[in-house]
Each structure stands twice: as structure tokens, then as C-alpha cells.
Design a protein around this motif. Structure first.
Motif, PDB file in Angstrom:
ATOM      1  N   ALA A   1      -7.387   6.981   5.265  1.00  0.00           N
ATOM      2  CA  ALA A   1      -8.479   6.930   4.297  1.00  0.00           C
ATOM      3  C   ALA A   1      -9.095   8.312   4.098  1.00  0.00           C
ATOM      4  CB  ALA A   1      -9.549   5.942   4.765  1.00  0.00           C
ATOM      5  N   THR A   2      -9.183   9.092   5.181  1.00  0.00           N
ATOM      6  CA  THR A   2      -9.707  10.459   5.069  1.00  0.00           C
ATOM      7  C   THR A   2      -8.840  11.293   4.141  1.00  0.00           C
ATOM      8  OG1 THR A   2     -10.546  10.323   7.340  1.00  0.00           O
ATOM      9  CG2 THR A   2     -10.380  12.507   6.363  1.00  0.00           C
TER      10      THR A   2
ATOM     11  N   PHE B   1     -16.548   3.889   4.243  1.00  0.00           N
ATOM     12  CA  PHE B   1     -15.568   4.529   5.119  1.00  0.00           C
ATOM     13  C   PHE B   1     -16.249   5.390   6.175  1.00  0.00           C
ATOM     14  CE2 PHE B   1     -13.655   8.722   5.792  1.00  0.00           C
ATOM     15  CZ  PHE B   1     -12.602   8.360   6.624  1.00  0.00           C
TER      16      PHE B   1
ATOM     17  N   THR C   1       0.836  -1.206   0.000  1.00  0.00           N
ATOM     18  CA  THR C   1       0.000   0.000   0.000  1.00  0.00           C
ATOM     19  C   THR C   1       0.868   1.252   0.000  1.00  0.00           C
ATOM     20  OG1 THR C   1      -1.754  -1.168   1.195  1.00  0.00           O
ATOM     21  CG2 THR C   1      -1.824   1.230   1.217  1.00  0.00           C
TER      22      THR C   1
ATOM     23  N   VAL D   1      -7.019   0.508   1.727  1.00  0.00           N
ATOM     24  CA  VAL D   1      -6.839   1.208   3.003  1.00  0.00           C
ATOM     25  C   VAL D   1      -8.042   0.983   3.905  1.00  0.00           C
ATOM     26  CG1 VAL D   1      -6.578   3.480   4.074  1.00  0.00           C
ATOM     27  CG2 VAL D   1      -5.295   2.928   2.002  1.00  0.00           C
ATOM     28  N   ILE D   2      -9.253   1.004   3.336  1.00  0.00           N
ATOM     29  CA  ILE D   2     -10.452   0.737   4.137  1.00  0.00           C
ATOM     30  C   ILE D   2     -10.381  -0.656   4.749  1.00  0.00           C
ATOM     31  CG2 ILE D   2     -12.945   0.345   3.996  1.00  0.00           C
ATOM     32  CD1 ILE D   2     -13.074   2.622   1.953  1.00  0.00           C
TER      33      ILE D   2
ATOM     34  N   LEU E   1      -7.917   2.968  -2.341  1.00  0.00           N
ATOM     35  CA  LEU E   1      -8.828   3.373  -1.270  1.00  0.00           C
ATOM     36  C   LEU E   1      -9.480   2.167  -0.606  1.00  0.00           C
ATOM     37  CD1 LEU E   1     -10.296   5.473   0.397  1.00  0.00           C
ATOM     38  CD2 LEU E   1     -11.979   5.679  -1.451  1.00  0.00           C
TER      39      LEU E   1
ATOM     40  N   HIS F   1      -5.508   4.208  10.307  1.00  0.00           N
ATOM     41  CA  HIS F   1      -6.006   3.834   8.979  1.00  0.00           C
ATOM     42  C   HIS F   1      -7.185   4.714   8.579  1.00  0.00           C
ATOM     43  CE1 HIS F   1      -3.329   0.505   8.438  1.00  0.00           C
ATOM     44  NE2 HIS F   1      -3.731  -0.087   9.541  1.00  0.00           N
TER      45      HIS F   1
ATOM     46  N   LEU G   1      -6.921  10.213   1.754  1.00  0.00           N
ATOM     47  CA  LEU G   1      -7.084   9.729   0.381  1.00  0.00           C
ATOM     48  C   LEU G   1      -8.364  10.267  -0.246  1.00  0.00           C
ATOM     49  CD1 LEU G   1      -5.983   5.971   0.302  1.00  0.00           C
ATOM     50  CD2 LEU G   1      -4.872   7.941  -0.725  1.00  0.00           C
ATOM     51  N   LEU G   2      -9.435  10.258   0.514  1.00  0.00           N
ATOM     52  CA  LEU G   2     -10.709  10.757   0.000  1.00  0.00           C
ATOM     53  C   LEU G   2     -10.591  12.237  -0.372  1.00  0.00           C
ATOM     54  CD1 LEU G   2     -13.084   8.949   2.477  1.00  0.00           C
ATOM     55  CD2 LEU G   2     -13.230   8.769  -0.006  1.00  0.00           C
TER      56      LEU G   2
END
Length: 500
Positions: free
Chosen positions: A233-234, A257, A187, A206-207, A203, A229, A236-237
Motif C-alpha cells: 500500500a505504501t 492506511f 489484485t 490492498v488496504i 488502493l 500488504h 501504491l500511495l
């Protein structure tokens, strides 16, 4: 896994004699009075439920067959979603416990293959709020060796972790951690690539790293691993921008997520992070988000944000005025009641007597009938939020007088009624991937001191069951923590987990 009827929790001797057993451990009172060694108790988890994972596994296999290029790694050959293991018995009737000495397991399939089967059977589904296309996409990605190595690794790590939790298999847990480390490394490599870092594959990887941390949760001191994590993810979003919400998969990844993050906020009494609020606003302004604003019933997500904000403000001392707190909470409760009033007929459910199953199999002998599992899940979210809101109202009532005593009794009855509804709904979820959505509602019911012993103990044991059948260690840990705080009344009619 599917429920297979109410079973006696009595010892082997009492069951054979068909007499009531007091279930005292390690030996029951009946055997002691008869001056006979008590033969012990069986593990109901081994006999109460049947595995129905094959339907989902066949769907995965079909996707492999339809989508896998011939030049790629051979598709997964699916036999059974749950490994057959041999555990040491602690009694003459073959009962097993988590405390049994570790013994070698008999694993009929390669562990990697079993792990993937377990993941697809237990931790994902093709029902709303996801879709059959989303499920097929996950299966197709898993079948591709490149460039989705990180995704393959986290699926296998999560599946092995679940198997090890169900079967108390430390050697499989060790393999799961090794595979998890590989997934993390892959990752990180993907995140260094400008194109791969914003892809759906990265994504969802990661989730699922967060899901691995969720099901392997061992100690509250390690909570930061899971939250890390979620933070990743936040980020990445945010990096993916509003364009991600213009297609269905992006919307579904965001919803998946968001559920994880809101649960984390609930656990810690934290306000939702500003980044999540901004993402939510981006979604609302997107092609797919705008139509959602006019659909009935509306989403409860805004109320969820407000509830978390209020709980955090009370905890942090930012709000101390009782009247101000009451005003906010009462408005939220009115909004929740308005949400219910806006429901179309298809959202209605029925509470019926459970005549066609063994007596006592459902809480209070009742069962709910919903038009879909997703609707049942949303109803429980609504019930849970109303419990939390009305508990705040209860705690901030003015000093005692006739009117406040009447209001207090009403709030107490409402909280208990909503908790009973959650307990009755539980069998609709058990053994299915959606059963993990029960953890939050059950946690609220079990922790609520205004609830009766029946509801609290029932919710605690269902949490324990989810941990043992679905391989979610956090559910088991919560059950252990809560059970130490529940005091059983001396004279009380008790529902127990044999009645599921």
C-alpha cells in the motif's frame, strides 16, 4: 451489537438460587460443597449484546438500489448481518466455548451474502474520519461486478473470515482463504495495468487485504504477511503522487492506511518508514492538506511520529543518554498538554455516574459522554500517547532523592489515571465498527505493569470481547498473551467483564 446490561457469570444453579458464585471452572465451589454436580456456565457473548447492524445494512441496500445498473449482477439481498449458527453445548444451560467439538452450522443465507453483510456492518462506517460518501462509494463498488472483482473478493473474504472467527467455523475460514487467494490474483492483475494500479479501487483493495490479515492473525511468526500488504500500500500511495490528496477520497484512503501502518510500527517498536513521512509532507502541501494546518485542535500525527522515533531509538540503542531521552519525552508531553489546551468546547466530555444501567455495568460505575464517537476515539489516542511518553519519563528518572520520588509518584498516578479513563471510555465503542480502534489503547493499558490489576484485567477482557464479537483474531491473541503475564493479587477488589 449493543450492550444489554450486566449479567451474572455464575453457574446455572447459583443463578437460579440467586447466590454469589465463585465462578471456579469447571465446577464452582458452592456446588461442590452442596455435593451437587455443577451445571456449567453460559456464554455471556450470546446474551449480553444485541445486534444493531441492520441500520448499516439497510444503508448498503439503499445504495445498491440507487446505484446498481440493471444489466449488472443482481444486487445483494440483505436479511441479517450476522448468521444464525448452532453450536454444541458443554453444559445443561447451553453454554458454549471455543473448545467445543466442531459441528455442522445452520447457515440460513448464502455465505457470500452474509460475508458482505458482516463486512459492512463490522468493518466500515459512515462517520468521521470517513464519510457517508465514502461508505456509499464502497457499497457501490461492491455492487459492480466489473471492473472491481478484486474488491468484491476481498470484501467477501474478510467478511467470511470474521464470521468464522465469531462462530468458530473452520469450514467458513477455509472458504475465506480461497476467496482471499482469488482477491490476491485479481489484485496482481490490476497492478499490471498502468491505469488500474493507481486507481482508488486498487488502493482500497490492498488496504482491505491488510484488514483480512489483521483479523485472521494466528501467529506472530506470520506477522510478515500483514506487513507485506502495508508495504504494498505504501508503494501504491507513492505511485499515485500528490494529486491523490486533492480530493476527499484520496485523503480518507491515506488516513485509513496511515493508521494501520502506525499501529504496525507501535507493535514492533519501529520508526515510521521514510516513505510514510514523505507522503505526509505531500499531503500537507496539497489542496486539502494546507487548510488542516490551521484547524484547531491540530493533528497529533507529528507527535505520533516523534514518539515512535524515540521508542525505536531506545530499543535499538541509538539513544542511551538519560538526560537526552528525558528532554525529548518531556517536550512531547508538553506538546500533548498544549494540544489538550487548544481544544474547542465541542471536544469536552463528561464523566458521569451510570445511574440508568445495572450496577457495575461500566468500569467503576462511571461512563463518558462525548459529542461524537470520533471525538471519543481521538481522546483515547491522546491518552495512549501520554501513557507511553510518561512511561519513558518514568523509566529514565535520575537516581532516588526526595524530588525524584515525588516525581515518580506523580508519573505513576498520571499513568493509572489515563488508563482508567480509557477503561471508562470502552463501552462507547463496543459492538461498533469503531471498536477496533480500542485495540491499541487497551493493549497499552493491559501491558503496562504500573497499572493496577483491575485496569489490566479489564482491558484484557475487553480485548477478548472485541475478538469474539467483531471477529478480530488478533485481539483475542493479544488477550491470551497478556493474561499469562498478569498476576492476580491475593487480596484485591476486582472488576471483571461481567461489569461491562
Amino acid at each position: 451489537m449493543v450492550y444489554y446490561g450486566a449479567l451474572s457469570k455464575g453457574c446455572q444453579r447459583c443463578r437460579q438460587r440467586k447466590i454469589k458464585c465463585d465462578q471456579r471452572r469447571p465446577g464452582c465451589l458452592k456446588c461442590e460443597k452442596a455435593k451437587t454436580p455443577c451445571p456449567g456456565f453460559r456464554n455471556l457473548n450470546d446474551v449480553m449484546f444485541r445486534d444493531e447492524s441492520l441500520r448499516i445494512i439497510k444503508r448498503v441496500r439503499k445504495t445498491y438500489d440507487d446505484n446498481a445498473p440493471l444489466e449488472q449482477r443482481a444486487p445483494l439481498i440483505v436479511h441479517n448481518a450476522v448468521p444464525t449458527v448452532q453450536l454444541q453445548s458443554n453444559g445443561s444451560d447451553g453454554a458454549t466455548t471455543a473448545d467445543s467439538p466442531r459441528v455442522p452450522r445452520v447457515l440460513p443465507l448464502p455465505i457470500i451474502e452474509m460475508a458482505a453483510n458482516f463486512f459492512f456492518a463490522k468493518y466500515t462506517c459512515d462517520e468521521p474520519p470517513l464519510s457517508s460518501d465514502f461508505f456509499s462509494w464502497l457499497a457501490k463498488m461492491y455492487n459492480q461486478n466489473q471492473p472491481n472483482y478484486a474488491f468484491r473478493a476481498v470484501i467477501e473474504a474478510t467478511g467470511m473470515a470474521g464470521i468464522s472467527n465469531v462462530n468458530y467455523a473452520p469450514e467458513i475460514a477455509s472458504k475465506a482463504k480461497e476467496r482471499y487467494v482469488e482477491a490476491l490474483a485479481a489484485t496482481k492483475q490490476a497492478l499490471n495495468n498502468p491505469h488500474e494500479s493507481v486507481s482508488d479501487a486498487t488502493l482500497v483493495t490492498v488496504i482491505n487485504l491488510g484488514i483480512f490479515e489483521f483479523i485472521t492473525f494466528e501467529d506472530w511468526d506470520l506477522y510478515h504477511s500483514w506487513s507485506a500488504h502495508l508495504d504494498g500500500a505504501t508503494a501504491l500511495l507513492q505511485l499515485r503522487g500528490q494529486e491523490q490528496f486533492n480530493h476527499e477520497r484520496g485523503e480518507q484512503l491515506f488516513a485509513q492506511f496511515r493508521s494501520q501502518l502506525l499501529y504496525a510500527c507501535l507493535q514492533q517498536d519501529l520508526a515510521p518508514p521514510q516513505a510514510l513521512r514523505e507522503l505526509h509532507q505531500d499531503f500537507r502541501g496539497s489542496i486539502r492538506g494546507k487548510p488542516r494546518m490551521t484547524v484547531k485542535p491540530g493533528q497529533m500525527i507529528d507527535i505520533s511520529y516523534r514518539l515512535l522515533d524515540l521508542r525505536a531509538a531506545i530499543k535499538n540503542g541509538d539513544m542511551t543518554d538519560h538526560d537526552a531521552i528525558l528532554d525529548v519525552a518531556i517536550q512531547m508531553d508538553n506538546d500533548l498538554k498544549s494540544w489538550r489546551a487548544s481544544l474547542p468546547p465541542v471536544w469536552a466530555y463528561a464523566t458521569v455516574d451510570a445511574h440508568d444501567i445495572p450496577a457495575g455495568s461500566y468500569f467503576g460505575g462511571k461512563q463518558h459522554v462525548y459529542s461524537s464517537p470520533y471525538i471519543a476515539q481521538v481522546w483515547n489516542n491522546w491518552r495512549t500517547q501520554r501513557i507511553l511518553v510518561n512511561r519513558i519519563i518514568f523509566d529514565h528518572q535520575p537516581p532516588y532523592d526526595t524530588a525524584s520520588r515525588s516525581q515518580e509518584y506523580f508519573l505513576l498516578s498520571l499513568i493509572q489515571e489515563l488508563s482508567v479513563e480509557i477503561c471508562i471510555s470502552a463501552p462507547n465503542f463496543l459492538g461498533k465498527p469503531r471498536s477496533t480502534t480500542l485495540i491499541w489503547p487497551l493493549l497499552v493499558v493491559a501491558q503496562e505493569p504500573l497499572n493496577l490489576y483491575n485496569e489490566r484485567s479489564w482491558a484484557t477482557e475487553v480485548l477478548r470481547h472485541i475478538g469474539s464479537v467483531m471477529g478480530v483474531r488478533r485481539a483475542s491473541l493479544l488477550a491470551d498473551d497478556i493474561s499469562r503475564t498478569i498476576i492476580r493479587p491475593k487480596y484485591h477488589t476486582v472488576h471483571n467483564f461481567r461489569n461491562l
